[in-house]
Design a protein around this motif. Sequence first.
Motif, short mmCIF file in Angstrom:
data_model
loop_
_atom_site.label_atom_id
_atom_site.label_comp_id
_atom_site.label_asym_id
_atom_site.label_seq_id
_atom_site.Cartn_x
_atom_site.Cartn_y
_atom_site.Cartn_z
N ARG A 352 49.08 41.02 41.55
CA ARG A 352 48.68 41.85 42.69
C ARG A 352 47.22 42.30 42.63
O ARG A 352 46.55 42.40 43.67
CB ARG A 352 49.59 43.09 42.79
N LEU A 353 46.73 42.57 41.42
CA LEU A 353 45.41 43.17 41.29
C LEU A 353 44.31 42.16 40.94
O LEU A 353 43.12 42.46 41.13
CB LEU A 353 45.43 44.27 40.22
N VAL A 354 44.70 40.99 40.41
CA VAL A 354 43.69 40.01 40.00
C VAL A 354 43.87 38.69 40.74
O VAL A 354 42.99 38.24 41.48
CB VAL A 354 43.73 39.76 38.47
N GLU A 355 45.03 38.06 40.58
CA GLU A 355 45.22 36.71 41.13
C GLU A 355 45.05 36.68 42.65
O GLU A 355 44.23 35.92 43.18
CB GLU A 355 46.61 36.18 40.75
N MET A 356 45.84 37.47 43.37
CA MET A 356 45.79 37.40 44.83
C MET A 356 44.46 37.89 45.41
O MET A 356 43.90 37.25 46.30
CB MET A 356 46.97 38.18 45.44
N PRO A 357 43.91 39.02 44.93
CA PRO A 357 42.60 39.42 45.45
C PRO A 357 41.52 38.37 45.22
O PRO A 357 40.69 38.13 46.11
CB PRO A 357 42.30 40.71 44.68
N MET A 358 41.53 37.72 44.04
CA MET A 358 40.50 36.72 43.77
C MET A 358 40.74 35.45 44.59
O MET A 358 39.78 34.80 45.03
CB MET A 358 40.45 36.40 42.28
N ARG A 359 41.98 35.08 44.80
CA ARG A 359 42.26 33.95 45.69
C ARG A 359 41.73 34.24 47.09
O ARG A 359 41.11 33.38 47.73
CB ARG A 359 43.77 33.71 45.78
N ASN A 360 42.01 35.45 47.59
CA ASN A 360 41.56 35.82 48.93
C ASN A 360 40.03 35.86 49.01
O ASN A 360 39.44 35.47 50.03
CB ASN A 360 42.14 37.19 49.32
#
Length: 384
Positions: A352-360
């Motif tokens: 929630r805090l690393v993978e998805m924000p960085m993908r976005n």
Amino acid sequence: MSGKRIMDIEVLRAIAVLGVLFHHLQGSLFTDAVPLLTQIHAWAQPWWGVDLFFAISGFVIARSLIPALQDCASRQELWQQTRNFWLRRAFRLLPSAWLWLALMLLACLFVNRSGAFGTLSANLQATLAGVFQYANFRFADSFFRYEYGSSFVYWSLALEEQFYLLFPLLIVLCRKHLVWVLLALVAVQVFTMRTPLLMVVRTDALALGVLLAMWSGQPGYQRWRPEVLSRPWLGIGALILIAALLSFMATDRFTFAWYRIGSIAVLSAVLVWIASYDRNYLMPAGALQRLLGWIGSRSYGIYLIHIPVYQLVRELIFRLQSAGLPSPAGHPVLTLLIAFGLIVLLSELNYRLVEMPMRNRGAAMLQRLGTARSAAPASGATSC
């Protein structure tokens, strides 16, 4: 080809990462022999989950990348597609990988009274290998010779990232001959004795995944659909049977050791082939599929996190014992529950805090680059 999420692929990701977690229990979480684990490992070794990951990666990457590159009408467009692929991969993989490398290094410095995280020297060298993507070569060199460091699982990440870097170039260079090059790559590895170096550059499962993706775009692919597996329990039965066979082949009881890795790669590709039809052959829709789907979607974080969590739990037990306080030592089930609870919590936070924000963030960057390219001709026309 569609980029739609395939639930059976997520199920396979979950099985792969759970196998790796189980394989690393003895030695990383439990330093003393656990009799039940010893008995299980004598007949079933789940380290083949890494090869299943390779086959999945080859399939998932190739089914979108090959058509994208083949549709390019100019060198500029070819470069843009390749650059976009590399940027997506970088934003998807590197932030989490580098975060956990840093956290393991900090743990080695400040939370290592028991020595569970290893020596600072080994971890510094392992961190460099993880950042600069040569962890697989360092792992091969260290094999039974010297301490690798806490981030030893990064060998497989390095291999995949080397694949991501070179694969677009291979598509462009080989073009119509790509199938034959990949078949030759598989054939050579299947019939070659695996030295430690060849064990960490094993690309047969990756190549088989790519070949499967290429086949899935052909008309004959649908004619081979395993419709029989849609009958109740047959799909799950096939999954259990192949997983059991893979687990046995990974043990020393498998006498054809020369062909072990190649055989595991082929069976892993068979599982991906069944999953590729997106018909829920391996796992019907329901609560279990949703649970495995959740694990599969977080499998990258789980893979990165499980070793530092195992070592952190060992450090916690050591400190509790040193202080004379009650600890989970001697209670393997309680130790497992603590470790798995931490893995679930940290992998969800990482997602929630690393993978998805960085993908976005990566997707937004690519969108800006695309907008800038499309606006450039219009701007030039106006100035003329």
